[in-house]
Scaffold this active site. Structure first.
Site, mmCIF file in Angstrom:
data_model
loop_
_atom_site.group_PDB
_atom_site.id
_atom_site.type_symbol
_atom_site.label_atom_id
_atom_site.label_comp_id
_atom_site.label_asym_id
_atom_site.label_seq_id
_atom_site.Cartn_x
_atom_site.Cartn_y
_atom_site.Cartn_z
ATOM 1 N N CYS A 58 -8.252 -2.115 7.680
ATOM 2 C CA CYS A 58 -6.809 -2.019 7.282
ATOM 3 C C CYS A 58 -6.174 -0.471 7.153
ATOM 4 O O CYS A 58 -5.224 -0.390 7.482
ATOM 5 C CB CYS A 58 -6.577 -2.886 6.182
ATOM 6 S SG CYS A 58 -6.915 -4.543 6.192
ATOM 7 N N HIS A 86 -1.330 -5.931 2.033
ATOM 8 C CA HIS A 86 -2.434 -6.615 1.655
ATOM 9 C C HIS A 86 -2.236 -7.808 1.023
ATOM 10 O O HIS A 86 -1.462 -7.938 0.145
ATOM 11 C CB HIS A 86 -3.857 -5.927 0.888
ATOM 12 C CG HIS A 86 -4.664 -5.174 1.717
ATOM 13 N ND1 HIS A 86 -4.808 -3.817 1.692
ATOM 14 C CD2 HIS A 86 -5.608 -5.583 2.786
ATOM 15 C CE1 HIS A 86 -5.689 -3.336 2.446
ATOM 16 N NE2 HIS A 86 -5.997 -4.453 3.267
ATOM 17 N N GLU A 146 0.811 -1.145 -0.147
ATOM 18 C CA GLU A 146 0.011 -0.099 -0.154
ATOM 19 C C GLU A 146 0.783 1.412 0.015
ATOM 20 O O GLU A 146 1.753 1.362 0.875
ATOM 21 C CB GLU A 146 -0.936 0.012 1.074
ATOM 22 C CG GLU A 146 -2.059 -1.135 1.257
ATOM 23 C CD GLU A 146 -2.856 -1.170 0.312
ATOM 24 O OE1 GLU A 146 -3.025 -0.060 -0.571
ATOM 25 O OE2 GLU A 146 -3.506 -2.313 -0.107
#
EC number: 3.4.19.3
Length: 203
Positions: free
Chosen positions: A141, A165, A78
């Site tokens: 998250c 992820h 991310e």
């Protein structure tokens, strides 16, 4: 050097969370760095509280959080956490914030401070699919990633932080036709590879 790695408990009706299965299988020492493992609940507010408690306790050099993104094909590193909660389902404590800022006084977003492109390339060199993701979603998250980076920023701490992820495990897709998955051993290898890159970048 100390790396705090966090993972979540199962949520959304699943019996396992691949992030926690990966966490349990990580080596305790990677490239000379001590790996400190923490499971946090899939709960908006408590997840950040637990992570911050551990950061205060162990004073890590970096924090890497792992989470399940069912439906994704690859290891998704991310880039950014945004300052909003918008939950499609309640978390494990029944909380379901809709269009609520995580921190009303915080910036709109934080960028990960781990070397995301280098991590992706290193994972690909292990013959595993990986990519930079530009959205961590608006569920727990993203909330955890934002909360950790916000805490580090506000307290002017010299701690790198980011979020990865991972897909479903094979056993999670038995009743989900045409849904991508990845083996536990491959996901462990990918996360350990990411940690190696983080450690080398800070050496």
């Amino acid at each position: 050097m100390k790396i705090l790695v966090t993972a979540f408990d199962p949520f959304g009706g699943e019996s396992v969370n691949p992030s926690y299965e990966v966490l349990k299988n990580l080596k305790d020492n990677i490239e000379g760095a001590e790996i400190i493992k923490l499971q946090v609940p899939t709960a908006f507010y408590v997840s950040v509280e637990k992570a911050i408690e551990k950061i205060k306790e162990v004073n890590p050099d970096a924090v890497l959080s792992i989470g399940q993104a069912g439906g994704r094909y690859d290891i998704s590193v991310e880039r950014v956490a945004i300052n909003i909660d918008d939950a499609r389902i309640p978390d494990n404590m029944g909380q379901q914030p809709i269009d609520i800022p995580i921190d009303p006084e915080g910036p709109p977003a934080y960028f990960a401070t781990i070397p995301i492109k280098e991590i992706v390339e290193a994972i690909k060199k292990e013959n595993l699919p990986a990519s930079v993701s530009n959205s961590a979603g608006t569920y727990v998250c993203n909330h955890l990633m934002y909360g950790i980076l916000n805490y580090i920023h506000k307290n002017k701490l010299n701690i790198k932080a980011g979020f990865i992820h991972i897909p479903y495990l094979p056993e999670q897709v038995l009743e989900k036709p045409n849904t991508p998955y990845m083996s536990l051993s491959d996901m462990v290898k990918a996360i350990e590879t990411a940690i190696k890159v983080i450690v080398k970048a800070m050496a």
